[in-house]
Design a protein around this motif. Structure first.
Motif, mmCIF file in Angstrom:
data_model
loop_
_atom_site.group_PDB
_atom_site.id
_atom_site.type_symbol
_atom_site.label_atom_id
_atom_site.label_comp_id
_atom_site.label_asym_id
_atom_site.label_seq_id
_atom_site.Cartn_x
_atom_site.Cartn_y
_atom_site.Cartn_z
ATOM 1 N N GLN A 79 0.830 -1.207 0.000
ATOM 2 C CA GLN A 79 0.000 0.000 0.000
ATOM 3 C C GLN A 79 0.867 1.261 0.000
ATOM 4 O O GLN A 79 0.598 2.214 -0.741
ATOM 5 C CB GLN A 79 -0.922 -0.011 1.220
ATOM 6 N N LYS A 80 1.910 1.272 0.838
ATOM 7 C CA LYS A 80 2.776 2.452 0.911
ATOM 8 C C LYS A 80 3.561 2.629 -0.387
ATOM 9 O O LYS A 80 3.715 3.754 -0.884
ATOM 10 C CB LYS A 80 3.730 2.327 2.095
ATOM 11 N N ALA A 81 4.079 1.512 -0.948
ATOM 12 C CA ALA A 81 4.851 1.590 -2.185
ATOM 13 C C ALA A 81 3.988 2.087 -3.343
ATOM 14 O O ALA A 81 4.438 2.876 -4.181
ATOM 15 C CB ALA A 81 5.453 0.226 -2.511
ATOM 16 N N GLN A 82 2.738 1.620 -3.416
ATOM 17 C CA GLN A 82 1.828 2.087 -4.461
ATOM 18 C C GLN A 82 1.485 3.563 -4.272
ATOM 19 O O GLN A 82 1.339 4.311 -5.245
ATOM 20 C CB GLN A 82 0.558 1.235 -4.453
ATOM 21 N N GLN A 83 1.374 3.978 -3.015
ATOM 22 C CA GLN A 83 1.042 5.374 -2.718
ATOM 23 C C GLN A 83 2.129 6.323 -3.209
ATOM 24 O O GLN A 83 1.841 7.398 -3.749
ATOM 25 C CB GLN A 83 0.827 5.526 -1.211
ATOM 26 N N ILE A 84 3.399 5.910 -3.021
ATOM 27 C CA ILE A 84 4.509 6.783 -3.426
ATOM 28 C C ILE A 84 5.074 6.376 -4.795
ATOM 29 O O ILE A 84 6.117 6.884 -5.209
ATOM 30 C CB ILE A 84 5.626 6.770 -2.369
ATOM 31 N N LYS A 85 4.389 5.401 -5.471
ATOM 32 C CA LYS A 85 4.790 4.936 -6.802
ATOM 33 C C LYS A 85 6.226 4.409 -6.805
ATOM 34 O O LYS A 85 7.026 4.705 -7.697
ATOM 35 C CB LYS A 85 4.619 6.036 -7.834
ATOM 36 N N PHE A 86 6.544 3.580 -5.794
ATOM 37 C CA PHE A 86 7.873 2.990 -5.632
ATOM 38 C C PHE A 86 7.826 1.569 -6.197
ATOM 39 O O PHE A 86 7.422 0.625 -5.526
ATOM 40 C CB PHE A 86 8.252 2.990 -4.157
ATOM 41 N N GLU A 87 8.244 1.397 -7.486
ATOM 42 C CA GLU A 87 8.045 0.130 -8.187
ATOM 43 C C GLU A 87 8.875 -1.009 -7.610
ATOM 44 O O GLU A 87 8.449 -2.168 -7.617
ATOM 45 C CB GLU A 87 8.351 0.312 -9.676
ATOM 46 N N LYS A 88 10.074 -0.709 -7.092
ATOM 47 C CA LYS A 88 10.867 -1.763 -6.455
ATOM 48 C C LYS A 88 10.117 -2.331 -5.253
ATOM 49 O O LYS A 88 10.049 -3.548 -5.058
ATOM 50 C CB LYS A 88 12.226 -1.220 -6.013
ATOM 51 N N GLY A 89 9.568 -1.449 -4.442
ATOM 52 C CA GLY A 89 8.809 -1.891 -3.270
ATOM 53 C C GLY A 89 7.576 -2.685 -3.651
ATOM 54 O O GLY A 89 7.202 -3.649 -2.976
ATOM 55 N N ILE A 90 6.916 -2.300 -4.752
ATOM 56 C CA ILE A 90 5.723 -3.035 -5.213
ATOM 57 C C ILE A 90 6.111 -4.456 -5.625
ATOM 58 O O ILE A 90 5.463 -5.427 -5.235
ATOM 59 C CB ILE A 90 5.066 -2.294 -6.398
ATOM 60 N N ALA A 91 7.188 -4.579 -6.415
ATOM 61 C CA ALA A 91 7.631 -5.899 -6.873
ATOM 62 C C ALA A 91 7.995 -6.795 -5.698
ATOM 63 O O ALA A 91 7.606 -7.964 -5.638
ATOM 64 C CB ALA A 91 8.828 -5.749 -7.820
ATOM 65 N N LEU A 92 8.740 -6.232 -4.730
ATOM 66 C CA LEU A 92 9.183 -7.040 -3.584
ATOM 67 C C LEU A 92 8.020 -7.403 -2.671
ATOM 68 O O LEU A 92 8.025 -8.456 -2.031
ATOM 69 C CB LEU A 92 10.257 -6.288 -2.816
ATOM 70 N N SER A 93 7.017 -6.554 -2.578
ATOM 71 C CA SER A 93 5.831 -6.876 -1.775
ATOM 72 C C SER A 93 5.072 -8.053 -2.376
ATOM 73 O O SER A 93 4.615 -8.953 -1.655
ATOM 74 C CB SER A 93 4.915 -5.655 -1.664
ATOM 75 N N TYR A 94 4.907 -8.038 -3.716
ATOM 76 C CA TYR A 94 4.285 -9.199 -4.373
ATOM 77 C C TYR A 94 5.099 -10.459 -4.103
ATOM 78 O O TYR A 94 4.548 -11.546 -3.872
ATOM 79 C CB TYR A 94 4.213 -8.974 -5.887
#
Length: 693
Positions: A79-94
């Motif tokens: 949620q936080k990574a998507q909020q700040i559009k941080f694609e590395k964080g999105i990939a690692l969260s998945y």
């Protein structure tokens, strides 16, 4: 402030300290130990991107000790990574979500999340993340026994990690490749790969996986009969696991170390380690628990503690026979005896209440089973008595021989006493021979009774001629584990156009399972032929109510019953109307080269009255369609490596050969089972039926 905000901006929050997670040791471009990550996350002014990566970094290091925290933390990080559009964080969260599903054995969902993360990592050219995800995809293929696919992905991951010099992930690739060689019994190749994993890990600060690598090395050394090397590496694994507070690896290391000491003849050291390790792993990992039980009962057998060895062997047999019922290991021999006695009494009561309504053939079968159980009890009694008599006689003979050796010089003076002793021995030997003959006779009579019971059970199964009148073609695979079976199939034509077919898997196998199959067949006959109930869901509901009533399960805590599939056929001019309902069962349908899996309700028949009705699934198929029904004994059969055949292989085989004649399909399925089973014992009753209209 939302839950996600408090997680990222309140470093002293207790929720943060509990739910820290991690991905790989090079996500941030440097290696962090657990303590370093904790200190980093406590910094008040830490950037959001760094906090996301550090939180996910921590998770991987504690994935075995805080597994159930992964879903919530991955959700917050996403949620936080998507909020700040941080694609590395999105990939690692998945990716972390995929790790959780993989450790929970939901491999389909794990692969979905892994490939979702991989596509994003490739898009942003995130090499370290790509390698990590590919490695874990390989692990999923490993658990699915798709070893060639797993090896392909591991080498892809290794190549990327070598290019970016990611030492921790290089070590994990070596370890996973070693596990593949271990599963394929290439033990020398596996040893070399585990050595590479250890040597690579020694070059970095964080060594949380040391215990895994050393333990794998030690376990492989056992298979190579290198017991000294096994002890050395198991000790290192235990030391590393204790330092990391990894409960599973602590227990597993103790079991492997205990097994090595057992092979070296150090039974006292082995006893403490095997007892502690087996008890600790009991609720963590079933396969490791079974390994601990196997070495434990062999150890106590060596220590001549036969009672303890028997208890452990019994638990080992229960665990290997039924992976789906983890509570069976608590059952003792006394409880099983009382359980069988209760079933006999309930059957006698049911016979009294329904004697006038039952057919003569059903009465004969029930009486035969009761006689068989009584004979079995008598045989066990005489066998136990014979063993005690023989042991007493052997002890006396041993003492007499010792006395004879000590008194050789006085043999002439004691000749008269020795003659008396010889006469006593002859009398005892005569008694032993008579006891043996009685036991032999009892065993033969019991075998005849059980064989006759098998004949009686076969009489209730539908005749092939009856099936041929309704079906164009069919095959039946019916393989009882013992002489009599807990599986049964049932067929009743309603008229020339309509019929009912059922396949059931009753609780247990052998004599107890056959008893339940007779009860189920009798109830089906009453419901369909006497009460004219043709709706499959209503048949299942009424069958459950009858089992609960007859076995008095509303008063007792027994949960005996069955898993069953029921099919209603109605032949029409251009198609066949079919209705299916199932209790913890499924069927396969092959129609016009299309293969469909139709699942029943996940509800077991027996144990208690049901609040909800079963679900009817009605569909219309063309003539020439094939219906497949089977019990779980086919898929659950293990090979020499204790691996199940599995549903996926069965489904692939059916799809591939669906266009062949049914007799040919039967031959292919039997060959598939034989090639998988090899010389292993059959673990359960097996039934597999194909019907073509």
């Amino acid at each position: 402030m939302s839950q996600g905000d408090s997680f990222f901006f309140m470093p002293k929050n207790l929720f943060l300290s509990i739910l820290l997670l991690g991905i790989s040791q090079n996500v941030l471009g440097q290696v962090y130990a657990l303590d370093s990550l904790k200190k980093l996350l406590q910094r008040p002014n830490l950037a959001d991107t760094t906090r996301i990566l550090a939180s996910l970094e921590y998770a991987f290091e504690v994935r075995y000790t805080q597994l159930d925290t992964l879903p919530e933390v991955a959700k917050i990080c996403l949620q936080k990574a998507q909020q700040i559009k941080f694609e590395k964080g999105i990939a690692l969260s998945y990716y972390i979500q995929g790790v959780w599903f993989s450790l929970k054995a939901n491999y389909e969902k794990a692969l979905e999340l892994y490939f979702k993360a991989l596509h994003l990592a490739e898009k942003i050219q995130y090499a370290s993340c790509q390698a990590r995800i590919i490695n874990n995809v390989a692990i999923v293929y490993y658990y699915q026994k798709r070893f060639n696919k797993a090896r392909e992905f591991l080498y892809k991951s290794l190549k990327i990690n070598q290019q970016i010099n990611n030492l921790s992930e290089i070590a994990r690739c070596y370890n996973n490749l070693g596990r593949l060689d271990f599963e394929e019994k290439k033990y020398l190749d596996a040893i070399q790969l585990f050595e590479k994993a250890i040597q690579t890990t020694q070059k970095i600060k964080s060594r949380s996986d040391f215990s895994i690598y050393y333990c794998n090395f030690a376990e492989t050394s056992l298979h190579l009969n290198s017991y000294t090397a096994a002890v050395e590496n198991a000790q290192k694994a235990l030391k590393s696991a204790l330092k990391a507070e990894n409960k599973r690896m602590i227990a597993r290391s103790k079991i492997v170390l205990g097994a090595a000491y057992f092979q070296l003849g150090k039974f006292q050291e082995a006893q403490k380690l095997l007892d502690d390790g087996t008890q600790a792993i009991r609720n963590i990992n079933l396969e490791d628990y079974i390994v601990g039980l196997e070495y434990s009962y062999k150890l106590y057998e060596k220590l001549q503690n036969f009672h303890k060895a028997y208890d452990l062997l019994k638990t080992y047999k229960i665990m290997t026979d039924s992976l789906t019922n983890l509570d069976n290991y608590k059952v003792t021999l006394q409880k099983e005896y009382e359980y069988n006695e209760n079933k006999i009494r309930m059957e006698q009561i049911r016979q009294e209440e329904q004697r006038k309504a039952e057919r003569k053939q059903e009465k004969i079968i029930r009486v035969a089973f009761i006689i068989g159980l009584c004979l079995l009890s008598g045989m066990l009694f005489f066998a136990f008595r014979s063993i005690r008599i023989k042991a007493r006689a052997l002890n006396i003979i041993s003492q007499q021989k010792q006395e004879i050796e000590q008194q050789k010089e006085e043999i002439l003076q004691q000749q008269q006493e020795l003659l008396g002793l010889n006469e006593s021995l002859e009398a005892q030997q005569k008694n032993l021979q008579e006891t043996y003959q009685k036991l032999k006779l009892t065993t033969e009579e019991l075998g005849k009774s059980i064989k006759y019971a098998s004949h009686l059970q076969a009489l209730i199964l539908p005749e092939p001629a009856l099936l041929k009148q309704f079906f164009n073609d069919f095959f039946i695979i019916y393989l009882p584990k013992d002489v009599v079976s807990g599986d049964f199939y049932w067929f009743s034509p309603i008229d020339k156009q309509k019929a009912i077919f059922a396949l059931a898997d009753c609780t247990g196998h052998g004599v107890p399972g056959a008893f339940m199959s007779m009860l189920g067949s009798t109830i089906l006959h009453e419901l369909v032929t006497q009460k004219s109930i043709y709706n499959p869901s209503q048949i299942l509901k009424s069958l459950n109510d009858s089992i609960v009533r007859i076995l008095k399960q509303d008063q007792d805590r027994n949960h005996d019953g069955m898993d069953i599939s029921v099919l209603f056929f109605n032949k029409q001019t251009n198609c066949i109307e079919t209705t299916f309902a199932g209790s913890k069962s499924k069927m396969y349908l092959s129609e016009n080269q299309k293969f469909t899996i139709i699942k029943g309700d996940r509800v077991h028949l027996g144990g208690s009255l049901l609040e909800k009705d079963f679900t009817d699934k009605t569909f219309y198929v063309s003539y020439g369609s094939i219906f497949y029904l089977l019990t779980d004994g086919f898929a659950d059969q293990n090979n020499a490596e204790r691996k199940r055949l599995g549903n996926s292989i069965i489904e692939q085989t059916l799809q591939k050969y669906a266009q062949h004649p049914l007799e040919k399909q039967k031959e292919i399925l039997l060959a598939l089972l034989k090639n998988h089973q090899q010389n292993e014992k059959q673990r359960d009753d097996i039934s597999f039926i194909g019907l073509k209209l």
